[in-house]
Design a protein around this motif. Structure first.
Motif, PDB file in Angstrom:
ATOM      1  N   SER A 274      -0.891   7.491   3.735  1.00 20.39           N
ATOM      2  CA  SER A 274       0.391   8.136   3.436  1.00 20.39           C
ATOM      3  C   SER A 274       0.672   9.256   4.423  1.00 20.39           C
ATOM      4  O   SER A 274       1.801   9.387   4.919  1.00 20.39           O
TER       5      SER A 274
ATOM      6  N   SER B 218       0.918  15.663  -1.767  1.00 18.84           N
ATOM      7  CA  SER B 218      -0.496  15.754  -1.412  1.00 18.84           C
ATOM      8  C   SER B 218      -1.054  17.114  -1.804  1.00 18.84           C
ATOM      9  O   SER B 218      -2.202  17.235  -2.253  1.00 18.84           O
TER      10      SER B 218
ATOM     11  N   SER C 157       0.834  -1.207   0.000  1.00 20.69           N
ATOM     12  CA  SER C 157       0.000   0.000   0.000  1.00 20.69           C
ATOM     13  C   SER C 157       0.866   1.253   0.000  1.00 20.69           C
ATOM     14  O   SER C 157       0.612   2.210  -0.751  1.00 20.69           O
TER      15      SER C 157
ATOM     16  N   SER D 116       1.331   3.838  -3.179  1.00 25.33           N
ATOM     17  CA  SER D 116       1.015   5.261  -3.005  1.00 25.33           C
ATOM     18  C   SER D 116       2.212   6.138  -3.359  1.00 25.33           C
ATOM     19  O   SER D 116       2.060   7.184  -4.010  1.00 25.33           O
TER      20      SER D 116
ATOM     21  N   LYS E 120       2.480   6.338  -7.134  1.00 26.07           N
ATOM     22  CA  LYS E 120       1.490   7.243  -7.709  1.00 26.07           C
ATOM     23  C   LYS E 120       1.888   8.702  -7.480  1.00 26.07           C
ATOM     24  O   LYS E 120       1.774   9.541  -8.398  1.00 26.07           O
TER      25      LYS E 120
ATOM     26  N   GLU F  99      -5.748   6.086   0.463  1.00 24.18           N
ATOM     27  CA  GLU F  99      -4.308   6.182   0.212  1.00 24.18           C
ATOM     28  C   GLU F  99      -3.738   7.456   0.819  1.00 24.18           C
ATOM     29  O   GLU F  99      -2.647   7.451   1.386  1.00 24.18           O
TER      30      GLU F  99
ATOM     31  N   LEU G  89      -3.976  10.632  -5.214  1.00 22.48           N
ATOM     32  CA  LEU G  89      -4.315   9.478  -4.375  1.00 22.48           C
ATOM     33  C   LEU G  89      -5.801   9.501  -4.057  1.00 22.48           C
ATOM     34  O   LEU G  89      -6.431  10.563  -4.024  1.00 22.48           O
TER      35      LEU G  89
END
Length: 257
Positions: free
Chosen positions: A35, A66, A13, A17, A20, A31, A27
């Protein structure tokens, strides 16, 4: 007790993440939550031992991605404001990239205002290093910083604060000489500023911007000395070439500050 994060190398996982985020793919909610939780753990471990820079770098990567990929700027604002990355915090606030109460925005804006210098917002480390160097009573100081960290503006601040009569700034190239000359001339337009040894007229007050060769030619005159010697890119002292030897000879004649 130190925590080991080796297990993350097997965590599909987390790896998925991270992949990506590296590819700038947003995300999903689960996710993102996972993260960011990992980022919090990394930051906590970094706070226990500041030598563990990698933990901070990974956490910062997560909150930065993010913000960029998912348009979630609150985590980046929290990290930047709590770890002294105030230019990032200022950018987020000025561009209204987050939602918060007026009281918290006012509090953070007030905190950032204390780190404003010459119309820019400094990082915590920038301000700390600058103030320490300018106020230092040591005869010799060394300032090591990356590009765009404010070294050029620091030179003019040291000259202004020290208020000494004979100042020399040694630069490694002629192109940087003219660049530094324009900077100094803009800040000290009324001072006697010279950039070639032949421009020296016997004055007891001057700011000289020289290459190594020009400075050494002037220092052959035994009546000439410098109250303040600033060597730009002083790390070149340790190169094994002719220009490094010139710098070494120069610092042997007059100790740098």
């Amino acid at each position: 007790m130190a925590i080991s994060f080796n297990w993350l190398k097997e965590d599909k996982s987390f790896l998925y993440s991270m992949k990506k985020m590296s590819l700038n793919i947003p995300l999903d909610t689960s996710e993102m939550e996972y993260s960011l939780s990992c980022a919090v753990v990394f930051l906590e471990e970094y706070c226990k031992d500041k030598r563990k820079n990698l933990y901070f770098e990974i956490a910062y990567f997560i909150v930065l991605k993010s913000a960029i990929n998912n348009d979630e700027y609150e985590p980046l604002l929290d990290v930047s404001s709590n770890f002294g990355l105030y230019p990032i915090s200022n950018y987020i606030i000025k561009n209204n990239l987050y939602t918060s109460s007026l009281s918290s925005e006012f509090s953070l804006s007030y905190q950032l205002s204390k780190f404003e210098y010459n119309s820019i917002i400094e990082t915590y480390e920038q301000r700390k290093s600058r103030v320490e160097l300018v106020n230092s009573d040591d005869e010799e100081n060394c300032y090591i910083a990356p590009t765009s960290f404010g070294k050029s503006s620091l030179i003019t601040e040291i000259i202004r604060e020290r208020k000494l009569n004979k100042v020399a700034i040694i630069v490694p190239t002629k192109s940087l000489l003219m660049q530094t000359y324009k900077l100094v001339k803009n800040k000290f337009s009324r001072n006697n500023i010279i950039f070639h040894d032949e421009m020296y007229d016997g004055s007891d007050e001057f700011i000289a911007i020289f290459t190594q060769e020009r400075a050494l030619r002037l220092l052959k005159n035994e009546s000439v000395s410098f109250d303040l010697l600033i060597i730009d890119e002083a790390h070149n002292l340790f190169n094994n070439d002719s220009r490094s030897l010139l710098l070494t000879r120069e610092t042997a004649i007059k100790s740098p500050i």
